[in-house]
Enzyme design. Structure first.
Site, PDB file in Angstrom:
ATOM      1  N   TYR A 218      -9.310   4.913   7.831  1.00  0.00           N
ATOM      2  CA  TYR A 218      -9.457   5.256   9.252  1.00  0.00           C
ATOM      3  C   TYR A 218     -10.534   6.335   9.327  1.00  0.00           C
ATOM      4  O   TYR A 218     -10.369   7.409   8.751  1.00  0.00           O
ATOM      5  CB  TYR A 218      -8.149   5.814   9.811  1.00  0.00           C
ATOM      6  CG  TYR A 218      -7.084   4.760  10.030  1.00  0.00           C
ATOM      7  CD1 TYR A 218      -6.256   4.333   8.997  1.00  0.00           C
ATOM      8  CD2 TYR A 218      -6.887   4.194  11.291  1.00  0.00           C
ATOM      9  CE1 TYR A 218      -5.275   3.376   9.208  1.00  0.00           C
ATOM     10  CE2 TYR A 218      -5.909   3.237  11.512  1.00  0.00           C
ATOM     11  CZ  TYR A 218      -5.107   2.830  10.467  1.00  0.00           C
ATOM     12  OH  TYR A 218      -4.134   1.884  10.682  1.00  0.00           O
TER      13      TYR A 218
ATOM     14  N   LYS B 139       0.892  -0.867  15.202  1.00  0.00           N
ATOM     15  CA  LYS B 139       2.306  -0.918  15.559  1.00  0.00           C
ATOM     16  C   LYS B 139       2.750  -2.119  16.390  1.00  0.00           C
ATOM     17  O   LYS B 139       3.953  -2.401  16.481  1.00  0.00           O
ATOM     18  CB  LYS B 139       2.678   0.358  16.353  1.00  0.00           C
ATOM     19  CG  LYS B 139       2.674   1.605  15.529  1.00  0.00           C
ATOM     20  CD  LYS B 139       3.883   1.637  14.616  1.00  0.00           C
ATOM     21  CE  LYS B 139       3.853   2.745  13.607  1.00  0.00           C
ATOM     22  NZ  LYS B 139       3.896   2.278  12.235  1.00  0.00           N
TER      23      LYS B 139
ATOM     24  N   HIS C  71       0.839  -1.201   0.000  1.00  0.00           N
ATOM     25  CA  HIS C  71       0.000   0.000   0.000  1.00  0.00           C
ATOM     26  C   HIS C  71       0.873   1.250   0.000  1.00  0.00           C
ATOM     27  O   HIS C  71       1.838   1.326   0.754  1.00  0.00           O
ATOM     28  CB  HIS C  71      -0.904   0.027   1.236  1.00  0.00           C
ATOM     29  CG  HIS C  71      -2.081  -0.893   1.131  1.00  0.00           C
ATOM     30  ND1 HIS C  71      -3.206  -0.736   1.892  1.00  0.00           N
ATOM     31  CD2 HIS C  71      -2.296  -1.963   0.344  1.00  0.00           C
ATOM     32  CE1 HIS C  71      -4.072  -1.693   1.581  1.00  0.00           C
ATOM     33  NE2 HIS C  71      -3.533  -2.452   0.649  1.00  0.00           N
TER      34      HIS C  71
ATOM     35  N   TYR D  96       3.758   6.226  10.445  1.00  0.00           N
ATOM     36  CA  TYR D  96       2.925   5.090  10.037  1.00  0.00           C
ATOM     37  C   TYR D  96       3.735   4.055   9.250  1.00  0.00           C
ATOM     38  O   TYR D  96       3.580   2.845   9.459  1.00  0.00           O
ATOM     39  CB  TYR D  96       1.711   5.574   9.217  1.00  0.00           C
ATOM     40  CG  TYR D  96       0.649   4.516   9.103  1.00  0.00           C
ATOM     41  CD1 TYR D  96      -0.294   4.339  10.112  1.00  0.00           C
ATOM     42  CD2 TYR D  96       0.602   3.654   8.012  1.00  0.00           C
ATOM     43  CE1 TYR D  96      -1.245   3.339  10.047  1.00  0.00           C
ATOM     44  CE2 TYR D  96      -0.352   2.651   7.932  1.00  0.00           C
ATOM     45  CZ  TYR D  96      -1.274   2.513   8.950  1.00  0.00           C
ATOM     46  OH  TYR D  96      -2.220   1.508   8.884  1.00  0.00           O
TER      47      TYR D  96
ATOM     48  N   PRO E 244      -4.299  -0.430  19.044  1.00  0.00           N
ATOM     49  CA  PRO E 244      -4.008  -0.867  17.671  1.00  0.00           C
ATOM     50  C   PRO E 244      -4.167   0.212  16.595  1.00  0.00           C
ATOM     51  O   PRO E 244      -3.878  -0.049  15.426  1.00  0.00           O
ATOM     52  CB  PRO E 244      -5.010  -2.010  17.442  1.00  0.00           C
ATOM     53  CG  PRO E 244      -6.076  -1.816  18.459  1.00  0.00           C
ATOM     54  CD  PRO E 244      -5.470  -1.095  19.619  1.00  0.00           C
TER      55      PRO E 244
HETATM   56  P1  RFL Z   1       1.974 -12.539  21.230  1.00  0.00           P
HETATM   57  O1  RFL Z   1       1.615 -12.528  19.813  1.00  0.00           O
HETATM   58  O2  RFL Z   1       0.926 -12.309  22.244  1.00  0.00           O
HETATM   59  O3  RFL Z   1       2.719 -13.910  21.502  1.00  0.00           O
HETATM   60  C1  RFL Z   1       2.997 -14.365  22.811  1.00  0.00           C
HETATM   61  C2  RFL Z   1       3.014 -15.864  22.794  1.00  0.00           C
HETATM   62  O4  RFL Z   1       3.295 -16.338  24.109  1.00  0.00           O
HETATM   63  C3  RFL Z   1       2.410 -17.394  24.418  1.00  0.00           C
HETATM   64  N1  RFL Z   1       2.301 -17.458  25.881  1.00  0.00           N
HETATM   65  C4  RFL Z   1       2.997 -18.329  26.627  1.00  0.00           C
HETATM   66  N2  RFL Z   1       3.878 -19.281  26.283  1.00  0.00           N
HETATM   67  C5  RFL Z   1       4.419 -20.018  27.280  1.00  0.00           C
HETATM   68  N3  RFL Z   1       4.103 -19.837  28.591  1.00  0.00           N
HETATM   69  C6  RFL Z   1       3.222 -18.890  28.979  1.00  0.00           C
HETATM   70  N4  RFL Z   1       2.934 -18.714  30.258  1.00  0.00           N
HETATM   71  C7  RFL Z   1       2.628 -18.090  27.964  1.00  0.00           C
HETATM   72  N5  RFL Z   1       1.733 -17.074  27.987  1.00  0.00           N
HETATM   73  C8  RFL Z   1       1.547 -16.711  26.717  1.00  0.00           C
HETATM   74  C9  RFL Z   1       1.123 -17.035  23.716  1.00  0.00           C
HETATM   75  O5  RFL Z   1       0.308 -18.178  23.484  1.00  0.00           O
HETATM   76  C10 RFL Z   1       1.659 -16.448  22.427  1.00  0.00           C
HETATM   77  O6  RFL Z   1       1.820 -17.402  21.415  1.00  0.00           O
HETATM   78  O7  RFL Z   1       3.142 -11.461  21.550  1.00  0.00           O
HETATM   79  P2  RFL Z   1       4.343 -10.937  20.626  1.00  0.00           P
HETATM   80  O8  RFL Z   1       5.098 -12.075  20.033  1.00  0.00           O
HETATM   81  O9  RFL Z   1       5.035  -9.947  21.464  1.00  0.00           O
HETATM   82  O10 RFL Z   1       3.652 -10.202  19.407  1.00  0.00           O
HETATM   83  C11 RFL Z   1       2.892  -9.031  19.593  1.00  0.00           C
HETATM   84  C12 RFL Z   1       1.739  -8.943  18.598  1.00  0.00           C
HETATM   85  O11 RFL Z   1       1.026 -10.165  18.605  1.00  0.00           O
HETATM   86  C13 RFL Z   1       0.794  -7.774  18.883  1.00  0.00           C
HETATM   87  O12 RFL Z   1       1.515  -6.644  19.292  1.00  0.00           O
HETATM   88  C14 RFL Z   1      -0.064  -7.401  17.665  1.00  0.00           C
HETATM   89  O13 RFL Z   1      -0.954  -8.437  17.320  1.00  0.00           O
HETATM   90  C15 RFL Z   1      -0.834  -6.123  17.933  1.00  0.00           C
HETATM   91  N6  RFL Z   1      -1.747  -5.760  16.845  1.00  0.00           N
HETATM   92  C16 RFL Z   1      -1.273  -5.157  15.694  1.00  0.00           C
HETATM   93  N7  RFL Z   1       0.040  -4.952  15.528  1.00  0.00           N
HETATM   94  C17 RFL Z   1       0.510  -4.421  14.353  1.00  0.00           C
HETATM   95  O14 RFL Z   1       1.723  -4.233  14.225  1.00  0.00           O
HETATM   96  N8  RFL Z   1      -0.318  -4.100  13.307  1.00  0.00           N
HETATM   97  C18 RFL Z   1      -1.645  -4.279  13.400  1.00  0.00           C
HETATM   98  O15 RFL Z   1      -2.339  -4.035  12.420  1.00  0.00           O
HETATM   99  C19 RFL Z   1      -2.179  -4.791  14.633  1.00  0.00           C
HETATM  100  N9  RFL Z   1      -3.489  -5.010  14.760  1.00  0.00           N
HETATM  101  C20 RFL Z   1      -3.101  -6.034  16.938  1.00  0.00           C
HETATM  102  C21 RFL Z   1      -3.960  -5.625  15.876  1.00  0.00           C
HETATM  103  C22 RFL Z   1      -3.633  -6.718  18.021  1.00  0.00           C
HETATM  104  C23 RFL Z   1      -4.979  -6.962  18.076  1.00  0.00           C
HETATM  105  N10 RFL Z   1      -5.440  -7.693  19.186  1.00  0.00           N
HETATM  106  C24 RFL Z   1      -6.259  -8.809  19.078  1.00  0.00           C
HETATM  107  C25 RFL Z   1      -4.776  -7.485  20.468  1.00  0.00           C
HETATM  108  C26 RFL Z   1      -5.305  -5.861  15.933  1.00  0.00           C
HETATM  109  C27 RFL Z   1      -5.834  -6.498  17.036  1.00  0.00           C
HETATM  110  C28 RFL Z   1      -7.320  -6.685  17.053  1.00  0.00           C
HETATM  111  C1  PHB Z   2      -5.745  -4.890  10.717  1.00  0.00           C
HETATM  112  O1  PHB Z   2      -5.765  -5.057   9.500  1.00  0.00           O
HETATM  113  O2  PHB Z   2      -6.019  -5.796  11.531  1.00  0.00           O
HETATM  114  C2  PHB Z   2      -5.387  -3.558  11.257  1.00  0.00           C
HETATM  115  C3  PHB Z   2      -5.032  -2.553  10.383  1.00  0.00           C
HETATM  116  C4  PHB Z   2      -4.695  -1.306  10.899  1.00  0.00           C
HETATM  117  C5  PHB Z   2      -4.737  -1.091  12.262  1.00  0.00           C
HETATM  118  C6  PHB Z   2      -5.091  -2.091  13.128  1.00  0.00           C
HETATM  119  C7  PHB Z   2      -5.426  -3.345  12.624  1.00  0.00           C
HETATM  120  O3  PHB Z   2      -4.428   0.148  12.741  1.00  0.00           O
END
Ligand code: RFL
Ligand code: PHB
Length: 394
Positions: free
Chosen positions: A204, A300, A75, A388, A296
């Site tokens: 957004y 990031k 994008h 961004y 979110p």
């Molecule tokens: P994770 O992905 O939470 O992975 C942690 C892992 O540890 C495991 N775990 C354990 N393992 C062993 N013993 C324990 N006691 C444990 N407790 C937990 C878990 O099962 C898991 O597998 O952390 P990590 O690796 O630091 O990664 C971070 C990202 O996952 C997170 O920051 C992003 O998903 C946030 N996020 C977004 N980030 C972006 O950069 N771009 C996005 O567009 C974006 N959109 C989002 C998001 C997060 C969202 N939610 C659901 C919180 C959108 C959403 C809706």
């Molecule tokens: C997504 O595609 O899940 C997404 C995109 C942008 C955001 C957060 C989540 O700021």
């Protein structure tokens, strides 16, 4: 008890833990990953979707970028929508050609797990009762129950990559960490719908009824989010209500229409800004969501998690190359400089676009004025775009 030994014990097999294991392997350093969930669960979890330019570069440089290059959707801009009007932010034009890439987090995790397994790396999935010990002396270990018996991995260092609800951060002694936190008075309801995206770029949207976001996962899968109450139950949001609210918030007068499709996933995400400082204690290093959470809105969290482990892998590589702890000692400081800038940006994007219950008419006018400024000032738009697409790696 089944004792094992490795150089770096990694708790958590999400993006941070798996990328760290991969980068360490490439530097000739052994690690073992201990993950609480099953392989299927971590590979299917619906989470982030937007990769910064630097994250894509890291995937490519680390030799795990082939599928990303084939399947990622590049994008060059995004849309800010408010007051029923559409405004494009030319991300590439404002940043000397940088882009973002749509590539789901679960695909990143799949690629990293595949690479790790192909290299013969050890990952223990479905580990129960995971605990860490000995990290303030010279004998750190991870203990867990798996395959019906208690297992213990002794190691030189522990990487706490176990996310916000993990076990590593709470295992550190009381007082070792200072917590900085803000909880927002709203949440996001997210859906995945089987329908072609209604726009080529992310939208957004600020609306008096609250924020909405149009994103995508593929040419046939749309990802949509709606600001909702912090305590809303998913049952209060039947599909019909979700679509009605999305149509209202995204409405514009130029014929643009939101495509509807079958909803295949629905979930509510609380919104929080959180930092634990420092990001290390003794022989434990926290990385990713284990150390910090961003709302979110700036897309990031995943990017920041991968930026942390890039710094950690380099610090460990230096230690194993020449015995120097210099980069390990500066790990937290190096990461926190980026973390706080990303916290600032994520908070700012959130404030710019959400309806805050305490806002009065003055605040709402000021918010719209800020959007008007961002979409009409080159300097303001450039600042948004620079953040961004991702600040440069130090
Ligand atoms: P994770 O992905 O939470 O992975 C942690 C892992 O540890 C495991 N775990 C354990 N393992 C062993 N013993 C324990 N006691 C444990 N407790 C937990 C878990 O099962 C898991 O597998 O952390 P990590 O690796 O630091 O990664 C971070 C990202 O996952 C997170 O920051 C992003 O998903 C946030 N996020 C977004 N980030 C972006 O950069 N771009 C996005 O567009 C974006 N959109 C989002 C998001 C997060 C969202 N939610 C659901 C919180 C959108 C959403 C809706
Ligand atoms: C997504 O595609 O899940 C997404 C995109 C942008 C955001 C957060 C989540 O700021």
């Amino acid at each position: 008890m089944n004792p094992m030994r490795t150089q770096v014990g990694i708790v958590g097999g999400g993006p941070a833990g798996m990328m760290l294991a991969h980068l360490l392997h490439r530097a000739g350093i052994e690690s073992i990953v201990v993950e609480a969930r099953s392989r299927e669960y971590v590979q299917e979890r619906v989470r982030a979707g937007v990769l910064e330019q630097g994250t894509c570069d890291l995937m490519r440089e680390a030799g795990v970028g082939a599928r990303l290059a084939r399947e990622g959707i590049t994008h060059h801009g995004l849309e800010l929508r408010f007051g029923g009007d559409r405004h494009r932010i030319d991300l590439s034009g404002l940043t000397g050609g940088k882009t973002i890439t749509i590539y789901p987090q679960r695909e990143v995790v799949k690629d990293l797990i595949d690479a790790r397994i192909a290299a013969g790396g050890a990952i223990f999935f479905e580990a129960d009762e995971v605990g860490i010990r000995g990290f303030d002396g010279n004998a750190p270990a991870i203990r867990f129950r798996g395959g019906g018996s208690v297992q213990e991995i002794s190691c030189d260092f522990i990487a706490g990559c176990d996310g916000f609800h993990g076990v590593c951060r709470p295992s550190l002694p009381a007082g070792a960490l200072t917590i900085f936190e803000r909880v927002y008075p709203f949440a996001w309801l997210g859906i995945l719908a089987e329908v072609a995206p209604s726009s080529d770029e992310l939208i957004y949207c600020r609306h008096d009824r609250g924020f909405a976001l149009h994103s995508m996962r593929s040419p046939t899968l749309t990802r949509l989010y709606l600001q909702c109450g912090p305590d809303d139950e998913i049952g209060a949001w039947p599909d019909q209500r979700v679509w009605a609210e999305l149509h209202t918030r995204f409405a514009v007068g130029d014929g643009w229409k939101l495509n509807e499709g079958r909803i295949v996933q629905k979930g509510i995400t609380p919104m929080r800004s959180f930092v634990a400082e420092p990001m290390s204690y003794g022989r434990v290093f926290l990385a990713g969501d284990a150390a910090h959470i961003v709302p979110p809105t700036g897309a990031k969290g995943l990017n920041l998690a991968l930026a942390d482990v890039r710094v950690l892998a380099a610090a460990l590589a230096k230690y194993y190359a020449d015995g120097s702890r210099e980069l390990l000692d500066s790990y937290s400081r190096s990461c926190l400089r980026r973390v706080w800038k990303v916290q600032r940006f994520s908070w700012w994007m959130t404030s710019l676009l959400h309806r805050f219950p305490e806002d009065n008419p003055f605040d709402r006018r000021r918010q719209v004025a800020e959007l008007d400024y961002v979409t009409n000032s080159w300097a303001a738009a450039q600042s948004l775009a620079e953040n961004y697409v991702g600040l440069p790696m130090d």
